[in-house]
Design an enzyme around this catalytic site. Structure first.
Site, PDB file in Angstrom:
ATOM      1  N   ARG A  82       0.827  -1.198   0.000  1.00 30.27           N
ATOM      2  CA  ARG A  82       0.000   0.000   0.000  1.00 30.27           C
ATOM      3  C   ARG A  82       0.870   1.260   0.000  1.00 30.27           C
ATOM      4  O   ARG A  82       0.513   2.274  -0.558  1.00 30.27           O
ATOM      5  CB  ARG A  82      -0.891  -0.013   1.250  1.00 30.27           C
ATOM      6  CG  ARG A  82      -2.070   0.934   1.204  1.00 30.27           C
ATOM      7  CD  ARG A  82      -2.745   1.061   2.565  1.00 30.27           C
ATOM      8  NE  ARG A  82      -3.070  -0.198   3.205  1.00 30.27           N
ATOM      9  CZ  ARG A  82      -4.200  -0.874   3.000  1.00 30.27           C
ATOM     10  NH1 ARG A  82      -5.111  -0.409   2.188  1.00 30.27           N
ATOM     11  NH2 ARG A  82      -4.418  -2.013   3.617  1.00 30.27           N
ATOM     12  N   TYR A  83       2.002   1.190   0.694  1.00 36.04           N
ATOM     13  CA  TYR A  83       2.914   2.338   0.810  1.00 36.04           C
ATOM     14  C   TYR A  83       4.222   1.965   0.109  1.00 36.04           C
ATOM     15  O   TYR A  83       4.738   0.860   0.321  1.00 36.04           O
ATOM     16  CB  TYR A  83       3.185   2.659   2.276  1.00 36.04           C
ATOM     17  CG  TYR A  83       1.934   2.833   3.103  1.00 36.04           C
ATOM     18  CD1 TYR A  83       1.121   3.958   2.915  1.00 36.04           C
ATOM     19  CD2 TYR A  83       1.536   1.882   4.042  1.00 36.04           C
ATOM     20  CE1 TYR A  83      -0.034   4.116   3.656  1.00 36.04           C
ATOM     21  CE2 TYR A  83       0.374   2.041   4.785  1.00 36.04           C
ATOM     22  CZ  TYR A  83      -0.405   3.159   4.595  1.00 36.04           C
ATOM     23  OH  TYR A  83      -1.553   3.322   5.317  1.00 36.04           O
ATOM     24  N   ARG A  86       7.266   0.161   2.011  1.00 33.68           N
ATOM     25  CA  ARG A  86       7.126  -1.025   2.862  1.00 33.68           C
ATOM     26  C   ARG A  86       6.045  -1.967   2.347  1.00 33.68           C
ATOM     27  O   ARG A  86       5.023  -1.518   1.839  1.00 33.68           O
ATOM     28  CB  ARG A  86       6.839  -0.635   4.313  1.00 33.68           C
ATOM     29  CG  ARG A  86       5.694   0.350   4.536  1.00 33.68           C
ATOM     30  CD  ARG A  86       6.081   1.281   5.691  1.00 33.68           C
ATOM     31  NE  ARG A  86       4.971   2.051   6.254  1.00 33.68           N
ATOM     32  CZ  ARG A  86       4.598   3.236   5.783  1.00 33.68           C
ATOM     33  NH1 ARG A  86       5.164   3.759   4.699  1.00 33.68           N
ATOM     34  NH2 ARG A  86       3.635   3.890   6.368  1.00 33.68           N
ATOM     35  N   CYS A  95      -3.662 -17.936  14.410  1.00 31.57           N
ATOM     36  CA  CYS A  95      -3.285 -17.166  15.597  1.00 31.57           C
ATOM     37  C   CYS A  95      -3.449 -18.080  16.809  1.00 31.57           C
ATOM     38  O   CYS A  95      -4.216 -19.038  16.755  1.00 31.57           O
ATOM     39  CB  CYS A  95      -4.213 -15.970  15.786  1.00 31.57           C
ATOM     40  SG  CYS A  95      -4.190 -14.810  14.412  1.00 31.57           S
ATOM     41  N   CYS A  99      -9.164 -12.952  18.362  1.00 32.27           N
ATOM     42  CA  CYS A  99      -9.736 -11.779  19.013  1.00 32.27           C
ATOM     43  C   CYS A  99     -11.092 -11.497  18.365  1.00 32.27           C
ATOM     44  O   CYS A  99     -11.201 -11.491  17.147  1.00 32.27           O
ATOM     45  CB  CYS A  99      -8.798 -10.590  18.835  1.00 32.27           C
ATOM     46  SG  CYS A  99      -7.100 -10.983  19.310  1.00 32.27           S
ATOM     47  N   CYS A 102     -11.158  -8.704  15.691  1.00 31.93           N
ATOM     48  CA  CYS A 102     -10.100  -8.726  14.668  1.00 31.93           C
ATOM     49  C   CYS A 102     -10.580  -8.150  13.338  1.00 31.93           C
ATOM     50  O   CYS A 102     -11.630  -8.521  12.831  1.00 31.93           O
ATOM     51  CB  CYS A 102      -9.629 -10.155  14.448  1.00 31.93           C
ATOM     52  SG  CYS A 102      -8.381 -10.275  13.142  1.00 31.93           S
ATOM     53  N   ARG A 104      -9.196  -8.699  10.534  1.00 30.61           N
ATOM     54  CA  ARG A 104      -9.041  -9.698   9.470  1.00 30.61           C
ATOM     55  C   ARG A 104      -9.822 -10.962   9.802  1.00 30.61           C
ATOM     56  O   ARG A 104      -9.479 -12.057   9.370  1.00 30.61           O
ATOM     57  CB  ARG A 104      -7.563 -10.064   9.289  1.00 30.61           C
ATOM     58  CG  ARG A 104      -6.721  -8.953   8.772  1.00 30.61           C
ATOM     59  CD  ARG A 104      -5.554  -9.471   7.911  1.00 30.61           C
ATOM     60  NE  ARG A 104      -4.779  -8.344   7.446  1.00 30.61           N
ATOM     61  CZ  ARG A 104      -3.621  -7.965   7.985  1.00 30.61           C
ATOM     62  NH1 ARG A 104      -3.091  -8.653   8.973  1.00 30.61           N
ATOM     63  NH2 ARG A 104      -2.999  -6.912   7.507  1.00 30.61           N
ATOM     64  N   ASP A 264     -11.563  -1.169  13.413  1.00 36.20           N
ATOM     65  CA  ASP A 264     -11.988  -1.148  12.010  1.00 36.20           C
ATOM     66  C   ASP A 264     -13.422  -1.647  11.890  1.00 36.20           C
ATOM     67  O   ASP A 264     -13.963  -2.254  12.807  1.00 36.20           O
ATOM     68  CB  ASP A 264     -11.054  -2.035  11.178  1.00 36.20           C
ATOM     69  CG  ASP A 264      -9.671  -1.421  11.041  1.00 36.20           C
ATOM     70  OD1 ASP A 264      -9.599  -0.232  10.688  1.00 36.20           O
ATOM     71  OD2 ASP A 264      -8.674  -2.122  11.305  1.00 36.20           O
ATOM     72  N   ASP A 301      -7.484   3.257  10.217  1.00 34.56           N
ATOM     73  CA  ASP A 301      -7.269   2.835   8.836  1.00 34.56           C
ATOM     74  C   ASP A 301      -8.529   3.229   8.077  1.00 34.56           C
ATOM     75  O   ASP A 301      -9.601   2.679   8.327  1.00 34.56           O
ATOM     76  CB  ASP A 301      -7.035   1.326   8.761  1.00 34.56           C
ATOM     77  CG  ASP A 301      -5.565   0.980   8.647  1.00 34.56           C
ATOM     78  OD1 ASP A 301      -4.950   1.415   7.662  1.00 34.56           O
ATOM     79  OD2 ASP A 301      -5.052   0.291   9.544  1.00 34.56           O
ATOM     80  N   LYS A 308      -3.561   5.336   6.822  1.00 33.71           N
ATOM     81  CA  LYS A 308      -3.814   5.360   8.256  1.00 33.71           C
ATOM     82  C   LYS A 308      -3.893   6.819   8.664  1.00 33.71           C
ATOM     83  O   LYS A 308      -2.893   7.522   8.609  1.00 33.71           O
ATOM     84  CB  LYS A 308      -2.658   4.707   9.000  1.00 33.71           C
ATOM     85  CG  LYS A 308      -2.779   3.221   9.127  1.00 33.71           C
ATOM     86  CD  LYS A 308      -1.686   2.701  10.054  1.00 33.71           C
ATOM     87  CE  LYS A 308      -1.652   1.195  10.040  1.00 33.71           C
ATOM     88  NZ  LYS A 308      -1.368   0.633   8.706  1.00 33.71           N
TER      89      LYS A 308
END
Ligand code: PLP
Ligand code: SF4
Length: 337
Positions: A82-83, A86, A95, A99, A102, A104, A264, A301, A308
């Site tokens: 996206r950037y 990076r 995981c 959570c 989450c 995702r 999010d 985000d 962000k």
């Protein structure tokens, strides 16, 4: 679900209806986190993060399976760019805990794909071919679910790329499954030619158990640079005293507070979200009371994945005579310059 019933966290009556939640979103809680939950408190902040509830089936129209639109920025499987400087690699889908908030949640879980074989080779070739990529961010799932052997191979493959100077791991493992952060694993995160950063995800000060503190200390001892990542969550850490203890907890362990994420728009997570204005008020409280070392940046985000956005409250207003600056006690000061 049977496990949660056995641990007294879900009644057998509720378990039947909660199976519908578990069929949609993965469920797992580690022994370390189970041990922290106060069974007598239905509002326990650790419980709220990991034990599923029927509220997760309430989806609102603004929520989305891919709230920050990773897919639009994913030129290859498991890689998000996206950037310019990076890239993010989703190295595993699993995981140690799942959570409930989450972002995702539609992608993570057992049975998802890990970045291996040809897909990994392609991702590395993509990075190799782009000298503007300065940093590789490893995420998932949770990349600390890798074995020490695979973590070492990955670190070394990235370190071998001349223009990549930073490898950054985002993980919840040091607090939720600290026993995984063995000396061997910690060594596997480091390689000649790159600097290793680890972003440790924790949301409540009770998560800093002695074992978690030891895991974080093991990373510090080999010279890994540490930053924090937390999500601002209704019913978990939406109080000034809790956030103060959380941020102080990080700083005391040598972990620099980095991001406090506004939640999010992930499906079925409406009960965790609070108004941004309330988050800004909490941020003002942190600024007023805590050392500068303990200040995170409050970020969102932006849906659609544009960027962000820092949501920090403003301490500056433009007036006719020049500028005015707000101090910690709520008073404005003129600045003529
Ligand atoms: C959040 C994010 C990053 C990292 O952003 P920083 O502000 O550098 O922490 C990188 N890539 C993607 C796709 C992201 O969503
Ligand atoms: S550990 Fe991270 S990726 Fe995994 S469920 Fe929690 S927030 Fe999602």
């Amino acid at each position: 679900m049977a496990d949660l019933v056995a641990h007294g966290l879900v009644t057998s009556k509720d378990a039947e209806s909660l199976d519908a939640v578990a069929a949609r979103y993965a469920v797992a809680v580690t022994p370390t986190m189970l041990g922290l939950i106060d069974r007598a408190d239905p509002q326990d902040p650790i419980r709220a993060q990991f034990v599923p509830t029927m509220r997760e089936l309430q989806q609102s129209p603004e929520e989305s399976a891919d709230p920050i639109d990773d897919a639009a920025f994913s030129p290859l499987p498991g890689l998000v760019h996206r950037y310019a400087d990076r890239v993010l690699l989703k190295v595993v889908s699993v995981c140690p805990v799942y959570c409930r908030f989450c972002f995702r949640r539609e992608m993570v879980g057992p049975g998802g794909e890990a970045l291996v074989g040809e897909n990994l080779d392609q991702a590395l070739a993509y990075i190799r071919a782009r000298p503007e990529i300065f940093e590789v961010i490893l995420t998932g799932g949770d990349p600390f679910m890798l074995s020490p052997r695979r973590a070492r191979e990955l670190t070394q493959a990235i370190a071998a790329i001349e223009h990549v100077k930073i490898v950054r791991w985002h993980t919840r493992v040091p607090v939720v499954a600290p026993e995984r952060v063995s000396d061997d694993f910690v060594q596997a995160l480091c390689a000649k030619g790159v600097t290793t950063w680890v972003a440790v995800h924790a949301n409540h000060p009770r998560e800093f158990t002695p074992a978690a503190q030891a895991a974080i200390t093991r990373m510090r001892e080999v010279g890994i640079s540490l930053v924090s990542q937390s999500v601002l969550l209704r019913g978990v850490n939406d109080r000034l005293d809790v956030l103060q203890d959380l941020m102080r907890g990080f700083v005391a362990l040598g972990v620099k507070p980095y991001y406090l994420h506004h939640p999010d728009l992930a499906p079925g997570t409406g009960h965790f979200r609070l108004p941004i204005a309330e988050g800004q008020e909490l941020m003002r409280g942190l600024r007023r009371t805590l050392t500068g070392l303990a200040q995170p940046t409050y970020v969102l985000d932006v849906p659609g994945g544009a960027f962000k956005a820092p949501l920090d409250p403003s301490y500056l207003q433009v007036s006719e005579g020049g500028l005015q600056l707000l101090d910690g006690t709520g008073h404005w000061h003129d600045y003529k310059g």
